[in-house]
Design a protein around this motif. Structure first.
Motif, PDB file in Angstrom:
ATOM      1  N   GLY A 135       0.637  -1.638  -0.022  1.00 16.55           N
ATOM      2  CA  GLY A 135      -0.191  -0.091  -0.143  1.00 16.55           C
ATOM      3  C   GLY A 135       0.893   1.226  -0.003  1.00 16.55           C
ATOM      4  O   GLY A 135       2.010   1.648   0.582  1.00 16.55           O
ATOM      5  N   LYS A 136       0.558   1.949  -0.595  1.00 19.48           N
ATOM      6  CA  LYS A 136       1.020   3.473  -0.514  1.00 19.48           C
ATOM      7  C   LYS A 136       1.112   4.331   0.130  1.00 19.48           C
ATOM      8  O   LYS A 136       1.715   5.028   0.978  1.00 19.48           O
ATOM      9  CB  LYS A 136       0.770   4.240  -2.175  1.00 19.48           C
ATOM     10  CG  LYS A 136       0.931   5.576  -2.460  1.00 19.48           C
ATOM     11  CD  LYS A 136       3.033   5.966  -1.519  1.00 19.48           C
ATOM     12  CE  LYS A 136       3.466   7.380  -2.001  1.00 19.48           C
ATOM     13  NZ  LYS A 136       4.539   6.982  -2.693  1.00 19.48           N
ATOM     14  N   ARG A 137      -0.664   4.004   1.013  1.00 20.83           N
ATOM     15  CA  ARG A 137      -0.272   4.929   2.471  1.00 20.83           C
ATOM     16  C   ARG A 137      -1.497   3.745   2.979  1.00 20.83           C
ATOM     17  O   ARG A 137      -1.624   2.640   2.954  1.00 20.83           O
ATOM     18  CB  ARG A 137      -2.070   5.600   2.700  1.00 20.83           C
ATOM     19  CG  ARG A 137      -1.645   6.832   1.106  1.00 20.83           C
ATOM     20  CD  ARG A 137      -3.407   7.589   0.878  1.00 20.83           C
ATOM     21  NE  ARG A 137      -3.837   7.390   1.671  1.00 20.83           N
ATOM     22  CZ  ARG A 137      -3.709   9.096   1.870  1.00 20.83           C
ATOM     23  NH1 ARG A 137      -3.292  10.225   1.090  1.00 20.83           N
ATOM     24  NH2 ARG A 137      -4.060  10.042   2.572  1.00 20.83           N
ATOM     25  N   ARG A 138      -0.512   3.984   4.835  1.00 20.40           N
ATOM     26  CA  ARG A 138      -1.076   3.438   5.629  1.00 20.40           C
ATOM     27  C   ARG A 138      -2.096   3.250   6.628  1.00 20.40           C
ATOM     28  O   ARG A 138      -2.738   3.683   7.232  1.00 20.40           O
ATOM     29  CB  ARG A 138       0.244   3.524   7.219  1.00 20.40           C
ATOM     30  CG  ARG A 138       1.550   3.072   6.547  1.00 20.40           C
ATOM     31  CD  ARG A 138       1.793   1.734   5.800  1.00 20.40           C
ATOM     32  NE  ARG A 138       1.741   0.031   7.082  1.00 20.40           N
ATOM     33  CZ  ARG A 138       1.623  -1.016   6.860  1.00 20.40           C
ATOM     34  NH1 ARG A 138       1.871  -1.703   5.945  1.00 20.40           N
ATOM     35  NH2 ARG A 138       1.318  -1.574   8.199  1.00 20.40           N
ATOM     36  N   ILE A 139      -3.488   2.366   5.649  1.00 16.26           N
ATOM     37  CA  ILE A 139      -4.136   3.127   6.298  1.00 16.26           C
ATOM     38  C   ILE A 139      -5.047   1.529   6.536  1.00 16.26           C
ATOM     39  O   ILE A 139      -4.206   0.103   5.872  1.00 16.26           O
ATOM     40  CB  ILE A 139      -5.664   3.366   5.530  1.00 16.26           C
ATOM     41  CG1 ILE A 139      -5.732   2.260   3.760  1.00 16.26           C
ATOM     42  CG2 ILE A 139      -5.066   4.536   5.397  1.00 16.26           C
ATOM     43  CD1 ILE A 139      -6.692   3.352   2.611  1.00 16.26           C
ATOM     44  N   SER A 140      -5.888   0.887   7.450  1.00 16.50           N
ATOM     45  CA  SER A 140      -6.472  -0.417   7.652  1.00 16.50           C
ATOM     46  C   SER A 140      -8.166  -0.727   7.448  1.00 16.50           C
ATOM     47  O   SER A 140      -7.982   0.495   6.706  1.00 16.50           O
ATOM     48  CB  SER A 140      -6.767   0.087   9.381  1.00 16.50           C
ATOM     49  OG  SER A 140      -7.814  -0.815   9.618  1.00 16.50           O
ATOM     50  N   PRO A 141      -8.149  -1.298   7.262  1.00 15.18           N
ATOM     51  CA  PRO A 141      -8.651  -2.192   5.627  1.00 15.18           C
ATOM     52  C   PRO A 141      -9.806  -1.517   7.194  1.00 15.18           C
ATOM     53  O   PRO A 141     -11.989  -1.748   6.172  1.00 15.18           O
ATOM     54  CB  PRO A 141      -9.027  -3.714   5.648  1.00 15.18           C
ATOM     55  CG  PRO A 141      -7.369  -4.001   6.116  1.00 15.18           C
ATOM     56  CD  PRO A 141      -6.671  -3.028   7.303  1.00 15.18           C
ATOM     57  N   LEU A 142     -10.466  -1.279   8.111  1.00 14.54           N
ATOM     58  CA  LEU A 142     -11.365  -1.079   8.892  1.00 14.54           C
ATOM     59  C   LEU A 142     -11.430   0.561   9.784  1.00 14.54           C
ATOM     60  O   LEU A 142     -12.115   1.033  10.206  1.00 14.54           O
ATOM     61  CB  LEU A 142     -11.060  -1.425  10.812  1.00 14.54           C
ATOM     62  CG  LEU A 142     -11.479  -2.893  10.456  1.00 14.54           C
ATOM     63  CD1 LEU A 142     -11.165  -3.751  11.660  1.00 14.54           C
ATOM     64  CD2 LEU A 142     -12.045  -4.062   9.092  1.00 14.54           C
TER      65      LEU A 142
END
Length: 373
Positions: free
Chosen positions: A133-140
């Motif tokens: 992923g380019k950005r560290r984001i949660s699936p939630l």
């Protein structure tokens, strides 16, 4: 002096168990009521044995992951949803549910399409976005429940969407008869028909897409799609029902008029499903020159950028060539540049939640206190 209370971290095991437990329960219901809950077109793609083995995997994983989350004392209520859903699925017969030959029904829901599609999409893209992923984001991430609801709506109502699309295009296509052109197209090999169909459909879609952005009453429908504040594989599901029907009709109409063969059209439909998910995915892979040949994540992410200079560019969903011809192609010169923020420019004009967002286009240009920001 008061100390801030840290929010407990969400347990991936608990939420994965909840997802699998509910999907397993839906799958058992499909076995009980196949005429009502499964799509005739999609049943032709998989076998009964495949469905039973997939259900078994879901049940075992829901129990295992839910139990681990409970033992670790993490999101126990969520984990109990997964364990409870799987338990109810077993009590309703589990993988042993038997059914007679499936009779003909004029209408049915695509619950099987929803279950299998969500399972494999999450299985592929959640790990990919975690590691690439380019950005560290949660699936939630915020808004994920809304996007799952959109995913559910578009998949479960797939047959009704097709009925509306067919009704809106078949009559017009029948009136516009070009036998010589149809014969010429159908004389081509399927792979050539497919390539031509991709270009023609993408051009039709891009023209309508630009109209969505420039005609105020159409924008109110399309603003729902642009209201996602994070981009990932699930964000592309956020589309107003009216837009789904309008876009699919606009794309299907030229393909019917020109007489492309069924295999070519089916291949195009498969491409649409794959590329729509990929284009919205949170993947920071450098594709180099391919970004000028195919619509890939960075290209489409700039279309969703919350920046004024990018609100009227990158309308194609398959081929950047279409945007080049329309004069709407734009990518930053810096190859590593990505948008800093996503969403509509006026966040207060789009409410949260699938119900409110579906009502929003019919309420004019009002603003909302509980909006997507």
């Amino acid at each position: 002096m008061t100390s801030a209370v840290a929010r407990p971290r969400r347990s991936f095991f608990a939420y994965a168990s909840a997802l699998l437990g509910l999907l397993s329960l839906f799958a058992v219901l499909c076995f009980h009521y196949p005429e009502l809950l499964t799509s005739k077109e999609f049943r032709a793609v998989y076998t009964e044995d495949f469905a039973r083995h997939l259900l078994l995997v879901g049940l075992v994983a829901a129990f295992a992951l839910g139990t681990l989350a409970i033992l670790r004392d993490r999101n126990k209520r969520i984990a109990l949803i997964g364990v409870g859903g799987a338990t109810l699925a077993v009590l309703l017969g589990g993988t042993n549910v038997q059914f007679d030959a499936i009779g003909h029904t004029p209408y049915s829901l695509g619950l099987d399409w929803f279950v299998i599609s969500l399972f494999f999409s999450a299985l592929v893209f959640v790990p990919l976005e975690h590691y690439l992923g380019k950005r560290r984001i949660s699936p939630l991430r915020p808004g994920w429940r809304t996007d799952v609801a959109y995913f559910f709506m578009s998949h479960v109502l797939v047959q009704f969407i097709l009925i509306l699309v067919t009704a809106s295009t078949s009559t017009i296509a029948g009136l516009a008869a070009f036998p010589g052109l149809k014969a010429a197209i159908q004389s081509l090999p399927v792979w050539a028909q497919f390539l031509i169909a991709v270009f023609i459909a993408d051009l039709a879609q891009a023209l309508l897409h630009r109209a969505y952005h420039n005609i105020p009453w159409l924008w109110r429908f399309h603003a729902v799609h642009h209201s996602s504040r994070e981009m990932d594989w699930l964000a592309g599901s956020r589309i107003h029902f009216v837009e789904i029907v309008l876009t699919r009709s606009a794309v299907l109409l030229p393909l019917l008029i020109l007489g492309f063969s069924t295999p070519a059209v089916n291949a195009y439909v498969i491409l649409v499903g794959l590329q729509a998910v990929l284009a919205h995915a949170n993947l920071g892979i450098r594709f180099g020159w391919l970004e000028y040949l195919l619509v890939l994540p960075r290209y489409h992410h700039w279309h969703h950028a919350r920046q004024y200079e990018y609100i009227d560019v990158n309308y194609a969903i398959h081929l950047p060539l279409v945007d080049m011809l329309m004069g709407t192609f734009k990518l930053p010169r810096e190859r590593d540049a990505w948008p800093q923020e996503y969403g509509v420019m006026k966040l207060e004009t789009v409410p949260r939640g699938i119900v409110e967002q579906h009502l929003m286009p019919f309420r004019g240009g009002k603003t909302y206190d509980d909006h997507v920001a």
